[in-house]
Structure formats: structure tokens, C-alpha cells
Design a protein around this motif. Structure first.
Motif, PDB file in Angstrom:
ATOM      1  N   HIS A  81      -1.628   8.105  -2.642  1.00 16.93           N
ATOM      2  CA  HIS A  81      -2.921   7.561  -2.238  1.00 16.93           C
ATOM      3  C   HIS A  81      -3.413   8.124  -0.912  1.00 16.93           C
ATOM      4  O   HIS A  81      -4.519   7.814  -0.481  1.00 16.93           O
ATOM      5  CB  HIS A  81      -2.846   6.039  -2.148  1.00 16.93           C
ATOM      6  N   LYS A  98      -4.678  10.823   1.982  1.00 16.04           N
ATOM      7  CA  LYS A  98      -5.549  11.998   2.068  1.00 16.04           C
ATOM      8  C   LYS A  98      -4.708  13.200   2.497  1.00 16.04           C
ATOM      9  O   LYS A  98      -3.552  13.060   2.863  1.00 16.04           O
ATOM     10  CB  LYS A  98      -6.671  11.728   3.067  1.00 16.04           C
ATOM     11  N   ARG A 113       5.621   5.364  -1.984  1.00 13.38           N
ATOM     12  CA  ARG A 113       4.505   4.626  -2.581  1.00 13.38           C
ATOM     13  C   ARG A 113       3.164   4.977  -1.928  1.00 13.38           C
ATOM     14  O   ARG A 113       2.121   4.891  -2.564  1.00 13.38           O
ATOM     15  CB  ARG A 113       4.756   3.133  -2.476  1.00 13.38           C
ATOM     16  N   LYS A 114       3.195   5.365  -0.668  1.00 17.31           N
ATOM     17  CA  LYS A 114       1.972   5.688   0.054  1.00 17.31           C
ATOM     18  C   LYS A 114       1.460   7.100  -0.271  1.00 17.31           C
ATOM     19  O   LYS A 114       0.258   7.353  -0.261  1.00 17.31           O
ATOM     20  CB  LYS A 114       2.226   5.584   1.566  1.00 17.31           C
TER      21      LYS A 114
END
Length: 85
Positions: free
Chosen positions: A34, A36, A30-31
Motif C-alpha cells: 500500500h 507509495k 503488510r504496509k
């Protein structure tokens, strides 16, 4: 069929290496979108470590790695189901 969130709740009650790995796998999946670029590289390296642990490891660390990859797989399947019309 249980959703990933339901599985996370039931895994949270268990204090096993598989349950911890499952939780981390879902969180990582899920991370990732999003994150960088630098964070993505770290996450990709961690995924690769878990893959190698499944292949070469033994005991609790392997069990954790299997849970991690299962968590990632379940999160991906759930996301793909939501996207289908």
C-alpha cells in the motif's frame, strides 16, 4: 498452527529483541503493498539493513533482525495460503 495475529499477540507479551523484530517485520510486510514509491524504497532499504545485520551482526541487534525476517516470512506464507483455492 498459529496465525500471524496469534503470534503477534504472544510476541507482544515478550519484551525481547526477537519479539520486537517480529512485530516490525509483520507490519513492514503488510504496509509494503500500500506504500507509495518513496516509502517502498525506504522499506526495501530497511529490509536490506536487516539482512546484512543477520549476516554480520551479533547480540541483540542480530536477534531483532532475525525476528524481523521471520515476521516477514510468516506474513508472506499466511497471505499465500489465503490466496490458494
Amino acid at each position: 498452527m498459529k496465525t500471524v495475529n496469534e503470534r503477534l499477540k504472544s510476541s507482544g507479551k515478550n519484551k525481547t529483541p526477537f519479539a520486537w523484530g517480529y512485530k516490525w517485520g509483520v507490519q513492514t510486510y503488510r504496509k509494503y503493498p500500500h506504500a507509495k514509491q518513496a516509502e517502498r524504497e525506504k522499506l526495501s532499504a530497511k529490509i536490506q539493513e536487516y539482512k546484512e545485520e543477520i549476516r554480520d551482526g551479533a547480540g541483540r541487534s542480530r536477534e531483532c533482525a532475525i525476528g524481523f525476517m521471520n515476521g516477514m516470512r510468516d506474513a508472506a506464507v499466511e497471505r499465500k495460503r489465503r490466496r490458494k483455492p
